[in-house]
Write an enzyme that holds these catalytic residues in place. Structure first.
Site, short mmCIF file in Angstrom:
data_model
loop_
_atom_site.label_atom_id
_atom_site.label_comp_id
_atom_site.label_asym_id
_atom_site.label_seq_id
_atom_site.Cartn_x
_atom_site.Cartn_y
_atom_site.Cartn_z
N CYS A 2 17.08 30.11 4.37
CA CYS A 2 15.80 29.82 3.59
C CYS A 2 14.88 28.85 4.08
O CYS A 2 15.52 27.78 4.85
CB CYS A 2 16.15 29.69 2.15
SG CYS A 2 17.54 30.83 1.36
N TRP A 74 16.27 33.70 1.63
CA TRP A 74 17.13 34.75 2.12
C TRP A 74 18.18 34.92 0.86
O TRP A 74 18.90 33.99 0.58
CB TRP A 74 17.69 34.21 3.32
CG TRP A 74 18.64 35.03 4.22
CD1 TRP A 74 18.13 36.11 4.91
CD2 TRP A 74 20.15 35.36 4.29
NE1 TRP A 74 19.20 37.12 5.43
CE2 TRP A 74 20.53 36.54 5.01
CE3 TRP A 74 21.22 34.66 3.61
CZ2 TRP A 74 21.90 36.79 5.23
CZ3 TRP A 74 22.49 35.06 3.78
CH2 TRP A 74 22.73 36.16 4.69
N ASN A 98 17.30 25.46 -0.93
CA ASN A 98 18.04 26.07 -0.16
C ASN A 98 19.60 25.69 -0.15
O ASN A 98 19.67 24.77 -0.75
CB ASN A 98 17.96 25.59 1.42
CG ASN A 98 16.64 25.90 2.02
OD1 ASN A 98 15.79 26.93 1.36
ND2 ASN A 98 16.08 25.57 2.93
N GLY A 99 20.51 26.74 -0.12
CA GLY A 99 21.90 26.31 -0.38
C GLY A 99 22.40 27.37 -1.42
O GLY A 99 21.94 28.32 -1.74
N GLU A 479 28.96 39.67 23.46
CA GLU A 479 27.66 39.16 23.21
C GLU A 479 26.48 40.21 23.31
O GLU A 479 25.62 40.57 22.63
CB GLU A 479 27.17 37.95 24.15
CG GLU A 479 25.78 37.50 24.22
CD GLU A 479 25.25 36.88 22.61
OE1 GLU A 479 24.16 36.78 22.75
OE2 GLU A 479 26.03 36.76 21.91
N LYS A 483 24.37 41.47 20.49
CA LYS A 483 22.63 41.58 20.48
C LYS A 483 22.28 43.01 19.79
O LYS A 483 21.38 43.39 19.35
CB LYS A 483 22.44 41.50 21.70
CG LYS A 483 22.30 40.05 22.28
CD LYS A 483 21.32 39.14 21.39
CE LYS A 483 21.62 37.58 21.10
NZ LYS A 483 22.55 37.32 20.28
N GLU A 486 22.56 43.23 16.18
CA GLU A 486 21.72 42.40 15.49
C GLU A 486 20.29 43.23 15.37
O GLU A 486 19.44 43.11 14.43
CB GLU A 486 21.65 41.31 16.36
CG GLU A 486 22.69 40.36 15.88
CD GLU A 486 22.68 39.04 16.70
OE1 GLU A 486 22.82 37.77 15.71
OE2 GLU A 486 22.05 38.94 17.79
#
Length: 607
Positions: A2, A74, A98-99, A479, A483, A486
């Protein structure tokens, strides 16, 4: 994840808040909102989805006021709707957060019983309602906030404004990062310096437990014990112009093409090309005395750590353990006094990695941070820092941050090998020669991506994709699979090529593309044998190798991507580029949101 931005100023706050939020879009979010004080009243505008939805709402329902807070959310507690979007507010107070507030259910039950009415499903509203309740009891804003903070459990960064108090804003930090910006007759609040870059370059960072009262001209900070403290005001190098896409369609593509420059810039801080030597920045411990290394990271940074394990063990002959940060503390590993623990984080704020650092420090480890943000919490709390000079990375899927991490880790492996006497001067010179060539070789790879673009449409039609590699090619395969997942949302898995016969070969058929990382090194023949096994079962192989490697197998495979011939030590830096480009072009072919993939956040600042 966030993002927070806040302003106590002299001009209309709403446009500046929206601009600050735009600069935080890269962190990932699913709703956005702002609140300002209009003639002393708290007024809010919130919208589900992208920031453009909030901007369109503000065109219809504009907000005045020179003091305000904004947020990109988020979702954690509660689905991403306008009702759950920040800021959360009552008639007396508005909060962005945030958190995660871990005891919010307990607080909600207590406050509901006391007559407070909740309107959302979020943990954050418990903060607003608790402060509101304390204000009703007669406490002033600072007292109410301090009493509320004492009740909160969990991680938080908070920005708070109060009805009838346009001259002030309160900020507090526990676990999640928060920066204060110093302007000319205006003061600012942000999740990171990038959000504030167009407004000011004078930044201070709150420490854990800090609470700040911010006015238009000052910030008064107290530590967790309520004692007044001074936090250093620094001049940040970030510029308001750093987030443009230039001529590129997406940030991810721009950042892929920036890699020759940022790898070269990072190398220049450690590599002397004339002497062919590596000199690290000052570290407050002796590398010669390091007998064991532990590297701790998450996600893409974890794969960089896996490559470093091969490098350090090969060049320095030091045993290396690599840990996923979110698992590290929970298995209670034995830690020998004086060991070296390396913590890799692009943002320098990754919650799990920060918690692991604190655990290692408490257990007598030398703690070395490898970060892209030198002012970050991980950098400030480590014993030493190695900086990647990637610059701001806006695309959620890491590209240039990954290759600059590899660059620093390669230099560290050389320095450690020399310090321990495991690497002689001639071998150091040879590795340095190979490293010095990397930026130009990466530029060669980027010069022509036609082969990758040609392959992308067929990959975009696949439901599953496999990646294979050996040695340092295995982490690059991991990786590559990450990717692709994602940014294109295609299921992809990576395996060490030697593991193919131990189960994954059952997945092979003509509908599953198999992408193979295979430079012409001492492991080539072994990997080539695995390729033959895949081809024999109808698998469709996309083969990444150099000219000699491709010549030996081109007749067998479905497609090839040719890379320059380089020393095997630096091959991971080169082979990372085509797997990034392939994921990008597949995502474009599928029409996904390349820069802000669904459900993902750039910086994960909660566990």
């Amino acid at each position: 994840m966030c993002g927070i931005v806040g302003i106590v100023g002299r001009q209309d706050a709403a446009p500046l808040l929206v601009e600050g939020l735009r600069r935080l879009e890269y962190r990932g979010y699913d709703s956005a909102g702002i609140a300002t004080l209009v003639e002393g009243r708290i007024e809010r505008r919130r919208a589900e989805g992208k920031l453009v939805n909030l901007e369109n709402l503000l065109k219809v329902q504009p907000l005045g006021g020179s003091t305000g807070i904004g947020h990109t959310r988020w979702a954690t507690h509660g689905v991403p709707t306008e009702r759950n979007a920040h800021p959360h507010a009552t008639a007396r107070v508005a909060v962005v957060h945030n958190g995660i507030i871990e005891n919010f259910q307990e607080l909600k039950a207590e406050l509901t019983a006391a007559g407070q009415v909740f309107e959302s499903d979020t943990d954050t509203e418990a903060v607003a309602q608790l402060i509101d309740y304390l204000l009703i009891q007669g406490f002033d804003p600072v007292e109410a906030t301090d009493r509320a903070l004492a009740r909160l459990q969990g991680a938080f960064a908070l920005g708070i404004i109060f009805a009838g108090r346009p001259e002030m804003m309160i900020a507090a930090r526990q676990g999640s990062p928060l920066a204060i910006g110093y302007g000319d007759g205006e003061m600012y609040l942000g999740s990171d310096a990038l959000a504030l870059a167009p407004l000011t370059r004078r930044i201070s960072y709150l420490d854990d437990g800090d609470r700040a009262v911010i006015t238009a001209t000052s910030a008064s900070v107290c530590d967790r014990d309520g004692h007044p403290v001074e936090r250093e005001v620094r001049q940040t190098n970030l510029s308001g112009a750093l987030i443009g896409k230039g001529q590129h369609r997406h940030f991810m593509l721009k950042e892929i093409f920036e890699q020759p420059e940022v790898i070269g810039g990072t190398l220049k801080t450690m590599l002397n090309p004339a002497e062919r030597t590596i000199t690290l920045p000052y570290l407050p411990f002796d590398l010669a005395g390091i007998g064991r290394v532990r590297i701790i990271a998450c996600g893409t940074s974890y794969y960089a750590a896996m490559v470093a394990k091969y490098w350090i063990e090969q060049l320095a002959r030091v045993p290396v353990e690599v840990d996923i940060a979110s698992e590290f503390r929970y298995r209670s590993p034995p830690l020998e006094q004086g060991g070296l623990a390396i913590f890799i984080s692009q943002s320098g704020e990754t919650a799990d990695t920060l918690a692991a650092l604190r655990h290692c420090r408490a257990n007598g480890q030398h703690c070395l941070a490898l970060v892209n943000v030198p002012e970050s919490t991980i950098a400030r709390e480590a014993d030493g820092v190695l900086e990647t000079l990637a610059g701001p990375e806006i695309g959620v899927a890491s590209t240039k941050a990954f290759t600059t991490q590899l660059t620093v880790l390669a230099c560290l492996a050389v320095a450690l090998g020399r310090a321990r006497g495991a690497l002689d001067r001639a071998a150091e010179a040879e590795v340095c020669r190979a490293l010095a060539e990397v930026p130009s070789r990466v530029a060669d790879v980027l010069r022509d991506d036609s082969a990758i673009r040609a392959i992308a449409p067929s990959i975009a039609e696949a439901r599953d994709v496999l990646y294979l590699g050996r040695g340092t090619g295995y982490p690059i395969a991991l990786e590559g699979a990450l990717k692709l997942k994602e940014v294109s949302y295609i299921h992809a898995e990576a395996y060490a090529a030697g593991e193919l016969k131990h189960g994954p070969i059952a997945l092979i058929d003509d509908s599953v593309p198999v992408i193979v990382i295979c430079p012409s090194d001492h492991l080539y023949d072994k990997t080539a044998s695995n390729v033959q096994e895949v081809v024999a079962r109808g698998g469709r192989v996309i083969f990444l190798s150099d000219r000699h490697g491709i010549a030996r197998l081109s007749a067998k495979v479905a497609a090839t991507i040719e890379l320059p011939e380089v020393a095997s030590f630096v091959a991971p830096l080169l082979y990372a580029i085509p797997v990034q480009m392939l994921a990008y072009h597949v995502a474009v072919a599928k029409g996904t949101d390349v820069d802000q993939p669904r459900n993902l956040a750039k910086s994960v600042t909660v566990e």
